[in-house]
Design an enzyme around this catalytic site. Structure first.
Site, PDB file in Angstrom:
ATOM      1  CB  ILE A   1     -15.554 -40.387 -29.163  1.00  0.00           C
ATOM      2  CG1 ILE A   1     -16.264 -39.981 -30.697  1.00  0.00           C
ATOM      3  CG2 ILE A   1     -14.062 -40.072 -29.040  1.00  0.00           C
ATOM      4  CD1 ILE A   1     -15.966 -38.501 -31.086  1.00  0.00           C
TER       5      ILE A   1
ATOM      6  N   GLY B   1      -6.812 -36.190 -22.909  1.00  0.00           N
ATOM      7  CA  GLY B   1      -8.073 -36.083 -23.219  1.00  0.00           C
ATOM      8  C   GLY B   1      -8.746 -37.118 -24.333  1.00  0.00           C
ATOM      9  CB  VAL B   2     -11.139 -36.716 -26.970  1.00  0.00           C
ATOM     10  CG1 VAL B   2     -10.743 -35.597 -27.998  1.00  0.00           C
ATOM     11  CG2 VAL B   2     -12.134 -37.734 -27.683  1.00  0.00           C
ATOM     12  CG  ASP B   3      -4.711 -36.495 -29.418  1.00  0.00           C
ATOM     13  OD1 ASP B   3      -4.945 -37.347 -30.184  1.00  0.00           O
ATOM     14  OD2 ASP B   3      -3.873 -35.478 -29.340  1.00  0.00           O
TER      15      ASP B   3
ATOM     16  CB  SER C   1     -11.992 -26.014 -28.103  1.00  0.00           C
ATOM     17  OG  SER C   1     -10.934 -25.862 -29.086  1.00  0.00           O
TER      18      SER C   1
HETATM   19  N1  AR6 Z   1     -14.822 -39.551 -25.737  1.00  0.00           N
HETATM   20  C1  AR6 Z   1     -15.645 -38.282 -25.903  1.00  0.00           C
HETATM   21  N2  AR6 Z   1     -15.026 -37.353 -25.442  1.00  0.00           N
HETATM   22  C2  AR6 Z   1     -14.315 -37.238 -24.645  1.00  0.00           C
HETATM   23  C3  AR6 Z   1     -13.447 -38.598 -24.294  1.00  0.00           C
HETATM   24  C4  AR6 Z   1     -14.148 -39.657 -25.073  1.00  0.00           C
HETATM   25  N3  AR6 Z   1     -13.145 -40.742 -24.939  1.00  0.00           N
HETATM   26  N4  AR6 Z   1     -12.366 -38.061 -23.521  1.00  0.00           N
HETATM   27  C5  AR6 Z   1     -12.439 -36.748 -23.242  1.00  0.00           C
HETATM   28  N5  AR6 Z   1     -13.752 -36.401 -23.913  1.00  0.00           N
HETATM   29  P1  AR6 Z   1     -10.048 -32.405 -24.857  1.00  0.00           P
HETATM   30  P2  AR6 Z   1      -9.411 -30.076 -26.332  1.00  0.00           P
HETATM   31  C6  AR6 Z   1     -14.108 -34.804 -23.834  1.00  0.00           C
HETATM   32  O1  AR6 Z   1      -9.170 -32.240 -23.575  1.00  0.00           O
HETATM   33  O2  AR6 Z   1     -10.106 -29.214 -25.360  1.00  0.00           O
HETATM   34  C7  AR6 Z   1      -5.357 -33.209 -25.841  1.00  0.00           C
HETATM   35  O3  AR6 Z   1      -4.042 -33.279 -25.010  1.00  0.00           O
HETATM   36  C8  AR6 Z   1     -13.567 -33.856 -22.839  1.00  0.00           C
HETATM   37  O4  AR6 Z   1     -14.479 -34.185 -21.397  1.00  0.00           O
HETATM   38  O5  AR6 Z   1     -10.052 -33.887 -25.122  1.00  0.00           O
HETATM   39  O6  AR6 Z   1      -9.763 -29.821 -27.651  1.00  0.00           O
HETATM   40  C9  AR6 Z   1      -4.899 -32.844 -27.395  1.00  0.00           C
HETATM   41  O7  AR6 Z   1      -3.572 -33.452 -27.788  1.00  0.00           O
HETATM   42  C10 AR6 Z   1     -14.124 -32.724 -23.252  1.00  0.00           C
HETATM   43  O8  AR6 Z   1     -15.532 -32.369 -23.078  1.00  0.00           O
HETATM   44  O9  AR6 Z   1      -9.708 -31.807 -25.995  1.00  0.00           O
HETATM   45  C11 AR6 Z   1      -4.678 -31.350 -27.366  1.00  0.00           C
HETATM   46  O10 AR6 Z   1      -3.406 -30.923 -26.735  1.00  0.00           O
HETATM   47  C12 AR6 Z   1     -13.696 -32.815 -24.825  1.00  0.00           C
HETATM   48  O11 AR6 Z   1     -13.738 -34.084 -24.957  1.00  0.00           O
HETATM   49  C13 AR6 Z   1      -5.578 -30.997 -26.263  1.00  0.00           C
HETATM   50  O12 AR6 Z   1      -6.052 -31.951 -25.489  1.00  0.00           O
HETATM   51  C14 AR6 Z   1     -12.341 -32.365 -25.344  1.00  0.00           C
HETATM   52  O13 AR6 Z   1     -11.481 -32.079 -24.318  1.00  0.00           O
HETATM   53  C15 AR6 Z   1      -7.099 -30.619 -26.810  1.00  0.00           C
HETATM   54  O14 AR6 Z   1      -7.649 -30.224 -26.016  1.00  0.00           O
END
Ligand code: AR6
Length: 176
Positions: free
Chosen positions: A10, A31-33, A121
């Site tokens: 993203i 993760g994405v954050d 999520s």
């Molecule tokens: N681009 C697109 N999608 C992504 C990327 C990227 N660069 N990186 C990961 N994903 P998550 P949540 C996907 O864990 O479940 C954080 O620590 C990943 O494979 O990022 O809402 C926050 O600070 C998954 O399918 O978000 C919160 O504490 C999706 O993004 C917590 O994680 C969401 O995974 C939020 O958890």
């Protein structure tokens, strides 16, 4: 309004606004954050700290969204949302729908026309990808929002990091 699902990262998207799957603290995470903060640079964390100091002293509630600038991203804005965390028993789909619809509200409010959205999520927060994608949740929320705001945005692009999550979104988009 076009709704599509693509594979990819993203942080690379050439859109007006990128939605971040943040946590209530808005102060970063994995993760994405983590990827969005790393790509956007320190300006993004500074903007989030400002929000905490000014309008959100208790953090961003689950299911809500708020915008900052995009720092070094190509996107002009980051819309931070907080999905429900299934690992602590937050399993109400209405909260997850709200994370998607509030993100689009906020993106439209700041003036974005094109928005990239991750599978909120579906990672650390432990929701099953098919449940997140479902016609009743992400895809349904975005379609419903588009019906209520037909001219507010030109594009909502789900950007999915893993093939399994992409497949779940493609399946949901193919359903009625
Ligand atoms: N681009 C697109 N999608 C992504 C990327 C990227 N660069 N990186 C990961 N994903 P998550 P949540 C996907 O864990 O479940 C954080 O620590 C990943 O494979 O990022 O809402 C926050 O600070 C998954 O399918 O978000 C919160 O504490 C999706 O993004 C917590 O994680 C969401 O995974 C939020 O958890």
């Amino acid at each position: 309004m076009r709704i599509e699902a693509v594979p990819g990262d993203i942080t690379d998207q050439d859109v007006d606004a990128v939605v971040n799957a943040a946590n209530s603290s808005l102060l970063g995470g994995g993760g994405v954050d983590g990827a969005i903060h790393a790509a956007a640079g320190p300006e993004l964390l500074a903007a989030c700290r400002d929000l905490r100091r000014t309008t959100l002293p208790d953090g961003l509630p689950v299911g809500d969204a708020v915008a900052t600038g995009g720092g070094r991203l190509r996107a002009r804005w980051v819309v931070h949302t907080v999905g429900p965390n299934a690992r602590v028993g937050e399993t109400d789909p209405a909260l997850l729908r709200s994370a998607f619809t509030r993100s689009l509200d906020v993106a439209a409010e700041v003036g974005a026309r094109t928005v990239a959205v991750p599978a909120v999520s579906a990672g650390v927060y432990g929701w099953d990808a098919a449940t997140v994608a479902a016609v009743a949740v992400a895809v349904g929320a975005v379609r419903g929002w588009a019906g209520e705001h037909p001219d507010a945005l030109d594009l909502v692009r789900f950007v999915l990091f893993s093939p399994a999550v992409l497949a779940a979104f493609e399946d949901a988009l193919a359903e009625h």
